[in-house]
Scaffold this active site. Sequence first.
Site, PDB file in Angstrom:
ATOM      1  N   ALA A  13       0.845  -1.212   0.000  1.00 27.40           N
ATOM      2  CA  ALA A  13       0.000   0.000   0.000  1.00 27.40           C
ATOM      3  C   ALA A  13       0.875   1.255   0.000  1.00 27.40           C
ATOM      4  O   ALA A  13       0.658   2.193  -0.781  1.00 27.40           O
ATOM      5  CB  ALA A  13      -0.894  -0.006   1.247  1.00 27.40           C
ATOM      6  N   SER A  40       6.649 -11.697  -5.817  1.00 37.21           N
ATOM      7  CA  SER A  40       6.284 -10.548  -6.656  1.00 37.21           C
ATOM      8  C   SER A  40       7.182 -10.412  -7.873  1.00 37.21           C
ATOM      9  O   SER A  40       6.959  -9.561  -8.727  1.00 37.21           O
ATOM     10  CB  SER A  40       6.343  -9.258  -5.839  1.00 37.21           C
ATOM     11  OG  SER A  40       5.424  -9.321  -4.779  1.00 37.21           O
ATOM     12  N   CYS A 128       4.313   6.378  11.641  1.00 33.09           N
ATOM     13  CA  CYS A 128       3.292   7.332  11.162  1.00 33.09           C
ATOM     14  C   CYS A 128       2.682   8.143  12.299  1.00 33.09           C
ATOM     15  O   CYS A 128       2.538   9.371  12.196  1.00 33.09           O
ATOM     16  CB  CYS A 128       2.204   6.607  10.382  1.00 33.09           C
ATOM     17  SG  CYS A 128       1.691   5.052  11.089  1.00 33.09           S
ATOM     18  N   HIS A 241      -4.804   8.904  10.285  1.00 33.88           N
ATOM     19  CA  HIS A 241      -4.692   8.789  11.742  1.00 33.88           C
ATOM     20  C   HIS A 241      -5.093  10.129  12.356  1.00 33.88           C
ATOM     21  O   HIS A 241      -4.736  11.196  11.836  1.00 33.88           O
ATOM     22  CB  HIS A 241      -3.247   8.500  12.144  1.00 33.88           C
ATOM     23  CG  HIS A 241      -2.776   7.104  11.840  1.00 33.88           C
ATOM     24  ND1 HIS A 241      -3.599   6.085  11.434  1.00 33.88           N
ATOM     25  CD2 HIS A 241      -1.519   6.588  11.863  1.00 33.88           C
ATOM     26  CE1 HIS A 241      -2.896   4.984  11.231  1.00 33.88           C
ATOM     27  NE2 HIS A 241      -1.615   5.255  11.496  1.00 33.88           N
ATOM     28  N   ASN A 314      -2.006   8.667   6.954  1.00 38.50           N
ATOM     29  CA  ASN A 314      -0.933   7.842   7.511  1.00 38.50           C
ATOM     30  C   ASN A 314      -0.097   7.142   6.447  1.00 38.50           C
ATOM     31  O   ASN A 314       1.046   6.744   6.692  1.00 38.50           O
ATOM     32  CB  ASN A 314      -1.508   6.789   8.467  1.00 38.50           C
ATOM     33  CG  ASN A 314      -2.573   5.930   7.815  1.00 38.50           C
ATOM     34  OD1 ASN A 314      -3.631   6.449   7.419  1.00 38.50           O
ATOM     35  ND2 ASN A 314      -2.329   4.640   7.684  1.00 38.50           N
TER      36      ASN A 314
HETATM   37  C1  2RA Z   1      -0.082   1.221  12.486  1.00 44.80           C
HETATM   38  N1  2RA Z   1       1.701   2.815  12.964  1.00 44.80           N
HETATM   39  O1  2RA Z   1      -0.824   2.189  12.379  1.00 44.80           O
HETATM   40  C2  2RA Z   1       1.407   1.403  12.736  1.00 44.80           C
HETATM   41  C3  2RA Z   1       2.225   0.857  11.607  1.00 44.80           C
HETATM   42  N2  2RA Z   1       1.956   1.502  10.390  1.00 44.80           N
HETATM   43  O2  2RA Z   1      -0.458   0.037  12.396  1.00 44.80           O
END
Ligand code: 2RA
Length: 337
Positions: A13, A40, A128, A241, A314
Amino acid sequence: MYETIALVGATGAVGRIVLDQIVSRKLPYKRLKLLASERSVGKEVRVGDQTIKVELLEPDAFKNVDLVIGSTPDEVAAEFAPWAVAAGAVVVDESGFWRMDAKVPLVIPEVNPDAVDHHSGIIASPNCSTTQMVVALAPLHKAARVKRVIVSTYQATSGAGLAGNEELRDSIRDSLAGKTHPPKTFAHPIAFNLIPQIGSEKQDGYTSEEMKMVYETRKILGDDDIQVCPTCVRVPVLIGHSESILVETERPLTVMEATELFRGADGVTVVDDLAAKQYPMPLDCDGKDDVFVGRIRHDISGSGGIAFWCVSDNLRKGAATNAVQIAELLMRKAAAV
Ligand code: 2RA
């Protein structure tokens, strides 16, 4: 200097967004290699007007590669990064494996760009949930020194990759159809639910995701005295997020001063008009690179701190965009020599 770039993890992603960013930001490379695991290999990936075949991730794959962007799980980054460095490449790694290594700078280009000058071959991009918080905290820290942060996160299922979003969609569909949906990616059902655990149990009742917010914040801002109390929660949102943050600074800030500091900060967009029902929300931040800040107010419980809300995509600033911005920074610095 950085003529040949390799992306490890192009089919995930975040890897897909890295490629879109490399094209849309016109990264000045001459050759681009896509490296991934055996399953892949041979896949053809559109990158701008090119079609590039995925090659096998192995030590020799880094021959004549100048710059690597890694978008892989920790255990894959732990293995390939030394191969790339041994071949003479610089690695910008998005995984969590190298972030707290003393020889590896942890970089957000808007916050600590000069840290890239002190790498030993690997540069790490933060988690993130840390990245968006530190982008917002940085102007306050610079003006008044951050002492303490209390943060609750509301993290999208895409934080767990393509499988996370697939599980959200499937579990909501099944739930609405009155069917049970045994959780696979998450420990519990995510449809119409909140899960107050991201990552593993780490220490003192905190999870690995929460301790990343503690340690990574201190490393990026260069201040081991900053106290952070995080609670990281998985929520049924696909992308974006959100974080509720209370920050105490050494020199107290007024709401007006904090708002002006946010407005003047690179990578921050302020959306803050409660009367007009204007504040950052994941649906409005999806596909955007900034960190969005709103609900800026003084701490009514009397700490003298500032409470605010922040939302960011995120998969972009939280991962792909920050890594590509680090690559851009390296290329700009090299061109300036
Ligand atoms: C989550 N920050 O949100 C962690 C890994 N990307 O799952």
